[in-house]
Write a protein that holds these residues in place. Structure first.
Motif, PDB file in Angstrom:
ATOM      1  N   ALA A   8      23.104  92.108  78.373  1.00  0.00           N
ATOM      2  CA  ALA A   8      22.830  91.740  79.765  1.00  0.00           C
ATOM      3  C   ALA A   8      21.848  90.577  79.831  1.00  0.00           C
ATOM      4  O   ALA A   8      22.013  89.646  80.628  1.00  0.00           O
ATOM      5  N   LEU A   9      20.835  90.593  78.971  1.00  0.00           N
ATOM      6  CA  LEU A   9      19.864  89.510  78.937  1.00  0.00           C
ATOM      7  C   LEU A   9      20.508  88.199  78.498  1.00  0.00           C
ATOM      8  O   LEU A   9      20.260  87.143  79.088  1.00  0.00           O
ATOM      9  N   ALA A  10      21.347  88.254  77.483  1.00  0.00           N
ATOM     10  CA  ALA A  10      22.044  87.052  77.013  1.00  0.00           C
ATOM     11  C   ALA A  10      22.949  86.491  78.096  1.00  0.00           C
ATOM     12  O   ALA A  10      23.042  85.273  78.277  1.00  0.00           O
ATOM     13  N   THR A  11      23.619  87.357  78.833  1.00  0.00           N
ATOM     14  CA  THR A  11      24.495  86.919  79.925  1.00  0.00           C
ATOM     15  C   THR A  11      23.681  86.236  81.020  1.00  0.00           C
ATOM     16  O   THR A  11      24.064  85.192  81.534  1.00  0.00           O
ATOM     17  N   LEU A  12      22.540  86.827  81.374  1.00  0.00           N
ATOM     18  CA  LEU A  12      21.695  86.234  82.411  1.00  0.00           C
ATOM     19  C   LEU A  12      21.119  84.891  81.971  1.00  0.00           C
ATOM     20  O   LEU A  12      20.984  83.975  82.778  1.00  0.00           O
TER      21      LEU A  12
END
Length: 136
Positions: A8-12
């Motif tokens: 999720a962090l990488a996507t954001l």
């Protein structure tokens, strides 16, 4: 659970980078002048200026952001009443000689103009000498 949070962090973190690719070009880059004579003058000048990013296209043909900014500068200055040659000189001072398709002879570029002429003279002299030697 940690994998999901990392994903999720990488996507954001990747979202701003992908959003930049989808931004439309600046609207002022394509806005034409109301006076057709001024627009024709601006377009003629833009055809003679090289896009610094594309390098093979004029700023009139390029979709690069810097070309849009340069088109806007040209149109704004034409609309203000400046002469195209003054605008060209200012852009050359700002971006260097490379921005103009019209070559300029100065203390750095004169060999580019002189060497081909000298080569042609040397070739003509060599050919003349050979042809007169054969006929004699």
């Amino acid at each position: 659970m940690i994998r999901v949070l990392l994903l999720a962090l990488a996507t954001l973190l990747a979202l701003p980078a992908t959003a930049q690719d989808k931004l439309p070009p600046a609207p002022y880059a394509y806005r034409q002048l109301a006076d057709p004579a001024q627009e024709a003058k601006a377009h003629a000048l833009m055809q003679t200026l090289r896009c610094l990013q594309c390098q093979g296209q004029s700023i009139a043909d390029s979709d690069a952001p810097i070309a849009g900014d340069m088109r806007h500068q040209v149109r704004a200055r034409i609309e203000a009443g400046e002469e195209p040659e003054a605008i060209r000189q200012q852009l050359i001072e700002s971006y260097g000689d490379y921005v103009s398709y019209a070559p300029v002879v100065n203390k750095l570029t004169w060999p580019l103009f002189a060497i081909p002429v000298l080569l042609l003279v040397v070739i003509a002299l060599v050919l003349r000498r050979r042809l007169t030697a054969r006929s004699a």
